[in-house]
Design an enzyme around this catalytic site. Structure first.
Site, PDB file in Angstrom:
ATOM      1  N   TYR A 133      25.292  48.479  80.175  1.00  0.00           N
ATOM      2  CA  TYR A 133      26.060  48.743  78.955  1.00  0.00           C
ATOM      3  C   TYR A 133      25.422  48.202  77.672  1.00  0.00           C
ATOM      4  O   TYR A 133      26.018  48.282  76.613  1.00  0.00           O
ATOM      5  CB  TYR A 133      27.467  48.129  79.103  1.00  0.00           C
ATOM      6  CG  TYR A 133      28.428  48.950  79.940  1.00  0.00           C
ATOM      7  CD1 TYR A 133      28.192  49.181  81.288  1.00  0.00           C
ATOM      8  CD2 TYR A 133      29.588  49.468  79.384  1.00  0.00           C
ATOM      9  CE1 TYR A 133      29.072  49.909  82.056  1.00  0.00           C
ATOM     10  CE2 TYR A 133      30.486  50.199  80.143  1.00  0.00           C
ATOM     11  CZ  TYR A 133      30.219  50.419  81.478  1.00  0.00           C
ATOM     12  OH  TYR A 133      31.106  51.140  82.233  1.00  0.00           O
ATOM     13  N   LYS A 180      24.034  45.245  94.637  1.00  0.00           N
ATOM     14  CA  LYS A 180      23.252  46.247  95.359  1.00  0.00           C
ATOM     15  C   LYS A 180      21.837  45.692  95.480  1.00  0.00           C
ATOM     16  O   LYS A 180      20.845  46.350  95.166  1.00  0.00           O
ATOM     17  CB  LYS A 180      23.305  47.572  94.572  1.00  0.00           C
ATOM     18  CG  LYS A 180      22.734  48.759  95.291  1.00  0.00           C
ATOM     19  CD  LYS A 180      23.545  49.216  96.499  1.00  0.00           C
ATOM     20  CE  LYS A 180      22.740  50.211  97.300  1.00  0.00           C
ATOM     21  NZ  LYS A 180      23.377  50.558  98.599  1.00  0.00           N
ATOM     22  N   ASP A 213      28.446  49.749  98.107  1.00  0.00           N
ATOM     23  CA  ASP A 213      28.898  50.905  98.904  1.00  0.00           C
ATOM     24  C   ASP A 213      29.851  50.450 100.011  1.00  0.00           C
ATOM     25  O   ASP A 213      30.914  51.036 100.229  1.00  0.00           O
ATOM     26  CB  ASP A 213      27.705  51.716  99.462  1.00  0.00           C
ATOM     27  CG  ASP A 213      26.579  50.859 100.042  1.00  0.00           C
ATOM     28  OD1 ASP A 213      26.688  49.613 100.005  1.00  0.00           O
ATOM     29  OD2 ASP A 213      25.593  51.438 100.548  1.00  0.00           O
ATOM     30  N   ASP A 237      33.602  48.464  86.761  1.00  0.00           N
ATOM     31  CA  ASP A 237      34.296  49.611  86.155  1.00  0.00           C
ATOM     32  C   ASP A 237      34.815  50.534  87.254  1.00  0.00           C
ATOM     33  O   ASP A 237      35.984  50.924  87.280  1.00  0.00           O
ATOM     34  CB  ASP A 237      33.308  50.350  85.233  1.00  0.00           C
ATOM     35  CG  ASP A 237      33.932  51.564  84.568  1.00  0.00           C
ATOM     36  OD1 ASP A 237      35.101  51.470  84.149  1.00  0.00           O
ATOM     37  OD2 ASP A 237      33.244  52.606  84.469  1.00  0.00           O
ATOM     38  N   ASP A 241      39.012  51.008  89.005  1.00  0.00           N
ATOM     39  CA  ASP A 241      39.847  52.227  89.092  1.00  0.00           C
ATOM     40  C   ASP A 241      40.286  52.445  90.541  1.00  0.00           C
ATOM     41  O   ASP A 241      41.432  52.829  90.813  1.00  0.00           O
ATOM     42  CB  ASP A 241      39.074  53.463  88.605  1.00  0.00           C
ATOM     43  CG  ASP A 241      39.275  53.759  87.116  1.00  0.00           C
ATOM     44  OD1 ASP A 241      39.440  52.805  86.328  1.00  0.00           O
ATOM     45  OD2 ASP A 241      39.256  54.950  86.733  1.00  0.00           O
TER      46      ASP A 241
HETATM   47  C1  IPM Z   1      36.962  50.819  80.957  1.00  0.00           C
HETATM   48  C2  IPM Z   1      36.392  52.096  80.389  1.00  0.00           C
HETATM   49  C3  IPM Z   1      35.212  51.803  79.484  1.00  0.00           C
HETATM   50  C4  IPM Z   1      34.137  51.139  80.341  1.00  0.00           C
HETATM   51  C5  IPM Z   1      34.637  53.026  78.742  1.00  0.00           C
HETATM   52  C6  IPM Z   1      35.680  53.682  77.866  1.00  0.00           C
HETATM   53  C7  IPM Z   1      33.425  52.687  77.908  1.00  0.00           C
HETATM   54  O1  IPM Z   1      36.081  52.979  81.402  1.00  0.00           O
HETATM   55  O2  IPM Z   1      37.391  49.969  80.179  1.00  0.00           O
HETATM   56  O3  IPM Z   1      37.026  50.690  82.177  1.00  0.00           O
HETATM   57  O4  IPM Z   1      33.340  51.806  81.028  1.00  0.00           O
HETATM   58  O5  IPM Z   1      34.086  49.926  80.324  1.00  0.00           O
HETATM   59 MN    MN Z   2      36.789  52.342  83.391  1.00  0.00          MN
END
Ligand code: IPM
Ligand code: MN
Ligand code: NAD
Length: 345
Positions: A133, A180, A213, A237, A241
């Protein structure tokens, strides 16, 4: 001491869910003021080319914390806007910890069939200022057949060591480091070294390691084994999710972007601006409300933070939820359900 919170509602469902978090916070009667920056959004960016002005950055910095909705708009096709707002705040305020708890809020919300493995209650500790990033890299022979793009995956020993330290500081049962290092040679070495050193400093805490993985697989087969997962920016990230869905839904997931040294934090739901449902008034506000609970905890109101969490739990148990959780309420009504539960104590 009164605290002032910058509020950046953003785009899509960001303003819709943030409104519910603010209204809920207001019912608590705390000495808390809000400095709303509702001009920080994709409309402004498309009109002016400015994501977050230096003036707004300084304004945010001068306040005690940030409550953030979500940014992102289908009309914006480059990463400049997202980088200019959210990543700028994370990087320039050195919010190096992205703390993302995933706790199953109600059994019925789990997508896992086997009830013995449903009990997810973990925190993903995501390194928030390095990895892929940093914007280090470049393009060679752009827009040709030979276009070559490079994004450098940065792992500094200092950055990895400090995220390990935070992970161990919040661990209750164990820390699982996810990398990884079997394929990513140089960064992998830094993660392995910092992890081994942190593990040696914390002999009372169970230290384990998984490749990313296998970690994704374990998350689905039995997430109950995880307590704290510490990992890099990208894997954090993605895994957050995944963990959010296992804990009952992306719309419920909260996060804290913090610098444990300065104490400054930016609190935001894990989800994005959800353009597919924006404007319909059906976005789940629980992730935003639970993010404001994380903020209260850091600002020194832990009891109120617990009360907010309990109130969200009550709304879920009563089925007073938005369509993503199988209910039929709108964003506002789901927020009201939390406020009713709060009022009922
Ligand atoms: C998160 C989002 C961000 C990230 C994006 C919007 C840049 O997906 O906060 O998880 O990847 O960090
Ligand atoms: Mn995200
Ligand atoms: P998203 O999280 O916005 O949406 C993914 C899916 O989950 C969609 O189907 C959406 O409707 C659903 N969803 C998300 N939050 C929900 C909620 N509160 N209630 C009900 N359903 C919800 O991810 P995406 O579609 O990949 O990204 C959309 C935009 O958001 C992009 O511009 C992306 O860059 C941005 N984004 C921003 C942030 C942030 O500001 N922190 C985080 C992730 C994505």
């Amino acid at each position: 001491m009164p605290k002032t919170v910058s509020v950046i509602p953003g785009d899509g469902i960001g303003p819709e869910v943030t409104r519910e978090a603010l209204e809920t916070l207001e019912t608590l009667g705390l000495d808390l003021r809000f400095d709303v920056l509702d001009h920080v959004n994709a409309d402004t960016y498309l009109r002016t080319g400015v994501s977050l002005s230096d003036e707004d950055f300084e304004r945010v910095k001068a306040n005690d914390a940030v409550l953030f909705g979500a940014i992102g708009d289908p009309r914006v096709t480059t990463s400049d806007y997202g980088r200019g707002v959210l990543l700028r705040l994370r990087f320039d305020l050195d919010l190096f910890v992205n703390h993302r708890p995933a706790t199953l809020l109600h059994e019925d919300l789990s997508p896992l069939r086997d009830e013995r493995t449903r009990a997810i209650d973990c925190v993903i500790v995501r390194e928030n200022t390095e990895g892929l990033y940093t914007d280090i890299g470049g393009v060679l022979r752009g827009d040709t057949e030979h276009e070559t793009a490079m994004d450098v995956d940065v792992s500094t020993y200092m950055g990895v060591s400090r995220i390990m330290e935070y992970a161990y500081s919040i661990a209750r049962r164990g820390v699982c480091m996810v990398d990884k290092s079997n394929a990513v040679r140089h960064g992998g070495r830094v993660w392995q070294r910092a992890f081994k050193e942190a593990a040696a400093r914390n002999p009372g805490i169970r230290s384990t390691h998984l490749y990313v993985d296998a970690a994704a697989m374990r998350f689905v087969s039995d997430p109950s084994e995880f307590d704290v997962i510490v990992t890099n920016n990208s894997y954090g990230d993605i895994l957050s999710d995944l963990a959010a869905m296992l804990a009952g839904g992306l719309g419920n997931a909260a996060s804290a972007n913090i610098n444990p040294v300065t104490g400054f934090g930016l609190y935001e739901p894990v989800h994005g601006s959800a353009p597919d449902i924006a404007g319909q008034g059906i976005g789940n506000p629980f992730g935003a409300i639970l993010s404001s609970a994380l903020m209260l905890e850091h600002l020194g109101w832990p009891h109120e933070a617990d009360a907010l969490r309990r109130a969200v739990g009550t709304a879920i148990a009563l089925g007073q939820v938005t369509p993503d959780l199988g209910g039929s309420l709108g964003t506002k009504e789901a927020g009201e359900a939390v406020r009713s539960a709060l009022a009922a104590g």
